[in-house]
Motif scaffolding. Structure first.
Motif, PDB file in Angstrom:
ATOM      1  N   GLY A   1      26.841  61.645 -45.142  1.00 34.46           N
ATOM      2  CA  GLY A   1      26.461  61.949 -46.509  1.00 34.46           C
ATOM      3  C   GLY A   1      25.116  61.297 -46.774  1.00 34.46           C
ATOM      4  O   GLY A   1      24.847  60.196 -46.306  1.00 34.46           O
ATOM      5  N   PHE A   2      24.235  62.005 -47.493  1.00 34.63           N
ATOM      6  CA  PHE A   2      22.924  61.403 -47.719  1.00 34.63           C
ATOM      7  C   PHE A   2      22.435  61.656 -49.146  1.00 34.63           C
ATOM      8  O   PHE A   2      22.709  62.701 -49.744  1.00 34.63           O
ATOM      9  N   SER A   3      21.773  60.672 -49.667  1.00 26.28           N
ATOM     10  CA  SER A   3      21.025  60.765 -50.914  1.00 26.28           C
ATOM     11  C   SER A   3      19.735  59.991 -50.662  1.00 26.28           C
ATOM     12  O   SER A   3      18.980  60.377 -49.775  1.00 26.28           O
ATOM     13  N   ASN A   4      19.513  58.883 -51.404  1.00 32.79           N
ATOM     14  CA  ASN A   4      18.405  58.016 -50.990  1.00 32.79           C
ATOM     15  C   ASN A   4      18.857  57.054 -49.897  1.00 32.79           C
ATOM     16  O   ASN A   4      18.056  56.364 -49.281  1.00 32.79           O
ATOM     17  N   ARG A   5      20.160  57.031 -49.621  1.00 33.00           N
ATOM     18  CA  ARG A   5      20.729  56.260 -48.513  1.00 33.00           C
ATOM     19  C   ARG A   5      21.442  57.203 -47.549  1.00 33.00           C
ATOM     20  O   ARG A   5      21.942  58.250 -47.942  1.00 33.00           O
ATOM     21  N   ILE A   6      21.478  56.803 -46.273  1.00 32.92           N
ATOM     22  CA  ILE A   6      22.174  57.576 -45.247  1.00 32.92           C
ATOM     23  C   ILE A   6      23.520  56.911 -45.004  1.00 32.92           C
ATOM     24  O   ILE A   6      23.589  55.750 -44.585  1.00 32.92           O
TER      25      ILE A   6
ATOM     26  N   MET B   1      33.035  60.752 -51.460  1.00 27.67           N
ATOM     27  CA  MET B   1      31.596  60.882 -51.683  1.00 27.67           C
ATOM     28  C   MET B   1      31.315  61.101 -53.164  1.00 27.67           C
ATOM     29  O   MET B   1      31.998  61.880 -53.831  1.00 27.67           O
ATOM     30  N   SER B   2      30.300  60.407 -53.692  1.00 22.52           N
ATOM     31  CA  SER B   2      29.937  60.577 -55.103  1.00 22.52           C
ATOM     32  C   SER B   2      28.442  60.851 -55.196  1.00 22.52           C
ATOM     33  O   SER B   2      27.649  60.283 -54.446  1.00 22.52           O
ATOM     34  N   PRO B   3      28.049  61.732 -56.121  1.00 19.06           N
ATOM     35  CA  PRO B   3      26.639  62.114 -56.233  1.00 19.06           C
ATOM     36  C   PRO B   3      25.801  61.024 -56.893  1.00 19.06           C
ATOM     37  O   PRO B   3      26.119  60.562 -57.992  1.00 19.06           O
ATOM     38  N   THR B   4      24.734  60.649 -56.251  1.00 16.88           N
ATOM     39  CA  THR B   4      23.841  59.639 -56.800  1.00 16.88           C
ATOM     40  C   THR B   4      22.538  59.621 -56.024  1.00 16.88           C
ATOM     41  O   THR B   4      22.495  59.981 -54.843  1.00 16.88           O
ATOM     42  N   GLY B   5      21.438  59.208 -56.669  1.00 11.80           N
ATOM     43  CA  GLY B   5      20.182  58.967 -55.981  1.00 11.80           C
ATOM     44  C   GLY B   5      19.395  60.209 -55.625  1.00 11.80           C
ATOM     45  O   GLY B   5      19.643  61.320 -56.111  1.00 11.80           O
ATOM     46  N   GLY B   6      18.381  60.011 -54.721  1.00 15.00           N
ATOM     47  CA  GLY B   6      17.471  61.084 -54.327  1.00 15.00           C
ATOM     48  C   GLY B   6      17.907  61.786 -53.066  1.00 15.00           C
ATOM     49  O   GLY B   6      19.098  61.817 -52.714  1.00 15.00           O
ATOM     50  N   THR B   7      16.918  62.376 -52.336  1.00 16.59           N
ATOM     51  CA  THR B   7      17.225  63.244 -51.190  1.00 16.59           C
ATOM     52  C   THR B   7      16.365  62.863 -49.996  1.00 16.59           C
ATOM     53  O   THR B   7      15.181  63.180 -49.942  1.00 16.59           O
ATOM     54  N   ASP B   8      16.964  62.195 -49.018  1.00 15.42           N
ATOM     55  CA  ASP B   8      16.242  61.789 -47.799  1.00 15.42           C
ATOM     56  C   ASP B   8      16.619  62.741 -46.663  1.00 15.42           C
ATOM     57  O   ASP B   8      17.474  62.433 -45.820  1.00 15.42           O
ATOM     58  N   ILE B   9      15.981  63.893 -46.634  1.00 13.56           N
ATOM     59  CA  ILE B   9      16.294  64.903 -45.629  1.00 13.56           C
ATOM     60  C   ILE B   9      15.923  64.428 -44.234  1.00 13.56           C
ATOM     61  O   ILE B   9      16.705  64.568 -43.275  1.00 13.56           O
ATOM     62  N   ASN B  10      14.763  63.854 -44.073  1.00 14.72           N
ATOM     63  CA  ASN B  10      14.295  63.406 -42.767  1.00 14.72           C
ATOM     64  C   ASN B  10      15.230  62.349 -42.171  1.00 14.72           C
ATOM     65  O   ASN B  10      15.633  62.450 -41.005  1.00 14.72           O
ATOM     66  N   GLY B  11      15.600  61.363 -42.974  1.00 11.39           N
ATOM     67  CA  GLY B  11      16.469  60.303 -42.476  1.00 11.39           C
ATOM     68  C   GLY B  11      17.832  60.816 -42.051  1.00 11.39           C
ATOM     69  O   GLY B  11      18.381  60.393 -41.020  1.00 11.39           O
ATOM     70  N   ALA B  12      18.390  61.744 -42.824  1.00 15.79           N
ATOM     71  CA  ALA B  12      19.709  62.293 -42.499  1.00 15.79           C
ATOM     72  C   ALA B  12      19.673  63.070 -41.187  1.00 15.79           C
ATOM     73  O   ALA B  12      20.575  62.950 -40.350  1.00 15.79           O
ATOM     74  N   LEU B  13      18.635  63.883 -40.991  1.00 19.34           N
ATOM     75  CA  LEU B  13      18.538  64.664 -39.763  1.00 19.34           C
ATOM     76  C   LEU B  13      18.332  63.764 -38.545  1.00 19.34           C
ATOM     77  O   LEU B  13      18.939  63.981 -37.488  1.00 19.34           O
TER      78      LEU B  13
END
Length: 888
Positions: A320-325, A350-362
């Motif tokens: 799960g990812f937001s601003n954290r992985i 999982m709960s929705p919060t923060g931004g979107t770190d697509i690069n880190g998650a991939l």
């Protein structure tokens, strides 16, 4: 032997746009809006390649000029090939040209992407608008082509039926021709995911009301023709939804199905009955604040379902990812009841919060997969997948698109396939599309109002069963050139690999094919020489209007399939490339090919020529031709036909013209055979093929052989001669009496009977052949001509000798029952010596008296017999030694 009929219809195709009358958007005035008198869609699918033409006719009932907009949803994978407008007495014709940097075109393609309700394929909207003069009419014709993709074991052809109002004449007419045989076919209930109409039929469990399906082993015709009342029950606003046909074909050879026509080939490869490959899969789920509510809940529910579908040999993990992985486990987990339960619990919390770190998650997902494969040495016997779902743009960590793409490509190294799903309108869909393109995956888009969960499950179903990996398909370089992509990372059950190319030698009898791949047990190698059969010259299926192709004769559906695939691959390579010189080379190649085959692409545009005055009958002619006639979709009558009999040392196979007219033309093709023993003839000839061209009420082509009847009125019907059937429309009827005869009736006043002569055990001098008879000549013009036609309206009189009394040849005196008595036949002012004989006709059931003219009917016919030779099956020209034929 030829007839000349006086049914004349001028065909002229001109299309264009109105410079002073172009505007986008709907009129806001609350007036009597233009009435849609007709909305029709005609599709012809030949070997998975679909030609579709939409026809829309409008009437301005108001006392003032009115704005009108034509719009049509088309599949995102389709290429538009032609657009035509007829406004009042003006004609505007579309022309595919190079796309300029700044285009001033007023008619253009709007790239507003939507998705189907089932999420399997998107659509794009084509719009054009114009001003209709008061009390006048307008007609719009849009043609497009697409290659149907196989998903979940089915090909799907979807047609948008959204005329925006109830239409007096609404129809969808689809023909499917699959030479391999149709294994299954279904018509789904109308689908409407855009919430603009109810989109519900009376019965949601089957085809829409009024749908009629007719099919045999290789051909299917589906017609949807609801009345105004039936339309209103579905949707009062005219937004009926998507008319969807799903079908599959038979598959016999493990190496696949290879089809060849006029120097081009297509190879369909879809093996079955293979054990599935283990999956190494990481589910990467966006849990940023924007996913709050329905989107996250639906996604969680879908993942619960998917986890239960994993096989025991699969391995999985969840991120799960937001601003954290947030990684569930730092390694891949075996599939057990306990691990599935624990994974569901992790997803649930999982709960929705923060931004979107697509690069880190991939990056984290790829490291998990690479680590597992490296430590277990199973790379060749499993597939590594990432299923990535997000609803936004990168906002945390690396946010530069190019860097994200480069980082992902370098980490994956072609060993990890990334499948992406973008939810909603705020997602960076271009980034997701490139991530999948560059990493052997696919992408899907889900709109806000659609169920993200069902989309995710449907997407996963397509890739749930990998059967092969690292597939390579090779053909001899000396035999094949300009082939499309031949390397494929994975093959999933229910899909299909398609390769097309050109053959170096058109006379090639066999094509050597090698397929290498890995499955769960071993390294697979398939080698075989596939018979491709004789390639007939002549035209097959073309786009609308007929493009030039590569200059080697008329194009065909396999050539257009090749050009379609090649253009798609060039566009994909251009999208992936970051090297500017390489991008420019790819752009130029894609543009040149699109211009040659008249495809509307990102590198071409459509300009409208006109206005030009409409010729008499143009609206009827173009409507027929664009929607159903020979210009946009013409199937070859010289294509893969029946094999001729044994070749003679000097085969005699000219095409003989049977009849000629500007309205109807009948031609025949002869086949030679040895003469019977002890006969006076050196050779026999038979009619192997009869062709009939009808120009009115609509242009239609008929090819009749002892084994089949091909009817091309725009929609290609193939009727086997061993089955009784009757088809017809708009004044043309074809009736097949199984293994006996074919009757062609035109306008109820002309009838031709073609007898089918078959032999169970033919002697060397016998051939399956046809006999041609005129059963009703009431509608034939007095200006008929040809070998037969020139005699239809002539009074022939028989004289025992040149000076004796004349009598009608139909009331002859009894003569001795032997061949030889000579007489003189007087016809058209000529006196010609003839010989009396008796022959059996109508399958030998009736014996009649005949009079034969010697010396190839010299002095009896106009000109010489050589003047009646045709250059091709539908040749309508005829120049005689004594002048030209009369035409109406």
């Amino acid at each position: 032997m030829l007839l000349l009929l006086g049914l004349c219809l001028g065909l002229s195709l001109c299309v264009g746009s109105q410079e002073e009358a172009q505007s986008w958007g709907h009129s806001t005035e609350q007036k009597t809006k233009p009435l849609m008198t007709e909305f029709s869609v005609k599709s012809t699918i030949i070997s998975r390649y679909a030609f579709t033409t939409v026809s829309c006719r409008m009437l301005n009932r108001a006392s003032e000029d009115q704005d009108i907009e034509f719009q049509m949803q088309i599949p995102a994978a389709a290429f538009i090939t032609n657009f035509t407008m007829l406004i009042g007495d003006k004609v505007y014709q579309g022309e595919i040209t190079e796309r300029a940097k700044k285009s001033g075109d007023r008619v253009k393609e709007k790239r507003n992407k939507t998705t189907e309700e089932n999420g399997e394929k998107g659509t794009e909207i084509f719009r054009a608008s114009a001003v209709i003069p008061s009390k006048d009419k307008a007609a719009f014709f849009l043609s497009y082509e697409e290659l149907l993709q196989r998903r979940l074991g089915k090909y799907e052809h979807s047609i948008s039926v959204r005329p925006q109002q109830l239409s007096g004449r609404l129809s969808v007419d689809v023909n499917i021709l699959e030479s391999a045989g149709i294994a299954s076919l279904e018509v789904l209930p109308l689908h409407n995911s855009r919430q603009r109409g109810s989109g519900r039929g009376e019965d949601d469990s089957g085809p829409p009301p009024s749908t009629v399906i007719n099919q045999n082993e290789t051909f299917a015709n589906i017609i949807f023709k609801p009345s105004v009342v039936q339309q209103a029950k579905i949707a009062q606003n005219g937004v009926l939804g998507d008319f969807i046909i799903r079908y599959d074909v038979n598959r016999e050879q493990s190496i696949g199905d290879i089809q060849v026509l006029n120097g081009y080939f297509v190879h369909y490869f879809a093996p079955k009955d293979l054990p599935p490959l283990p999956k190494n899969v990481v589910f990467v789920l966006d849990s940023s604040a924007s996913m709050v509510g329905t989107k996250l809940r639906q996604t969680k529910d879908a993942l619960f379902t998917i986890l239960h579908d994993l096989r025991p040999q699969d391995r999985f993990s969840i991120i799960g990812f937001s601003n954290r992985i947030k990684v569930w486990k730092d390694h891949l987990i075996s599939v057990t009841p306990d691990s599935i339960r624990d994974g569901k619990v992790y997803i649930h919390h999982m709960s929705p919060t923060g931004g979107t770190d697509i690069n880190g998650a991939l990056q984290r997902a790829i490291r998990l997969l690479n680590k597992y494969v490296a430590h277990n040495d199973i790379g060749d016997r499993s597939v590594s997948l990432i299923i990535f779902l997000t609803d936004g743009k990168p906002t945390v960590g690396e946010t530069h698109t190019l860097k994200i793409l480069n980082n992902t490509r370098e980490a994956a190294r072609g060993q990890v396939c990334i499948f992406t799903i973008g939810i909603g309108n705020d997602v960076d869909f271009r980034l997701l599309e490139k991530l999948s393109l560059e990493n052997c995956g696919l992408t899907r888009r889900v709109h806000e109002e659609e169920d993200a969960g069902s989309q995710l499950i449907g997407f996963y179903d397509e890739i749930r069963t990998p059967l092969l990996s690292d597939i390579r398909i090779d053909y001899p370089p000396s035999s094949v050139v300009q082939a499309t992509k031949t390397l494929f990372p994975n093959y999933f059950n229910g899909s299909e690999i398609i390769i097309a190319g050109k053959l170096v030698d058109r006379k090639l009898d066999h094509l050597h094919v090698e397929v290498t791949a890995s499955n769960s047990k071993k390294f697979v190698i398939l080698k075989t020489d596939v018979p491709v059969g004789p390639q007939k010259a002549g035209k097959d299926v073309t786009g609308s209007p007929r493009p030039e192709g590569d200059g080697e004769g008329d194009p065909n559906h396999i050539e257009r399939l090749w050009s379609y695939l090649t253009t798609k691959e060039l566009l994909s390579s251009w999208l992936q490339s970051d090297d500017e010189p390489e991008k420019e080379r790819l752009r130029q190649r894609a543009q040149d090919l699109a211009l040659s085959y008249r495809f509307l692409t990102p590198f071409t545009s459509m300009k409208l020529r006109g206005p030009v005055p409409r010729k008499d009958g143009l609206e009827e002619a173009h409507g027929m031709s664009a929607a159903m006639g020979p210009e946009p979709v013409v199937q070859s009558v010289r294509g893969a036909g029946t094999q001729p009999g044994p070749l003679l040392e000097n085969p005699y196979q000219p095409r003989i013209k049977i009849s000629k007219t500007s309205g109807v033309t009948v031609n025949g093709e002869l086949i030679g055979a040895p003469a019977p023993p002890n006969g006076h003839k050196k050779q026999r000839t038979y009619f192997r093929t009869i062709t009939i061209l009808v120009n009115k009420p609509e242009r239609s082509y008929l090819e009749i052989t002892p084994s089949r009847v091909i009817l091309d009125g725009g929609d290609r019907l193939v009727l086997p001669c061993n089955q009784s059937v009757v088809v017809g429309s708009r004044g043309l009827e074809v009736s097949v009496s199984a293994n006996a005869n074919v009757t062609v009736t035109i306008q109820g006043s002309i009838a031709f009977v073609i007898l089918i002569h078959l032999y169970k055990k033919p002697a060397p001098f016998q051939r399956h052949h046809l006999g041609f008879y005129i059963a009703n000549s009431e509608g034939l013009s007095s200006n008929c001509h040809g070998l037969l036609g020139q005699f239809l309206n002539q009074d022939a009189r028989l004289m025992d000798d040149p000076a004796g009394p004349s009598q009608s040849p139909t009331h002859l005196p009894l003569l001795q029952a032997r061949e030889g008595p000579e007489a003189v036949l007087k016809v058209k002012g000529h006196q010609v010596p003839v010989v009396w004989k008796q022959r059996k006709i109508y399958n030998g059931e009736e014996q009649i008296d005949c009079w034969f003219a010697r010396n190839n009917a010299a002095k009896l016919i106009d000109g010489e017999y050589k003047d009646y030779l045709a250059s091709h099956p539908f040749d309508t020209g005829m120049t005689l030694g004594r002048g030209t034929s009369r035409e109406l």
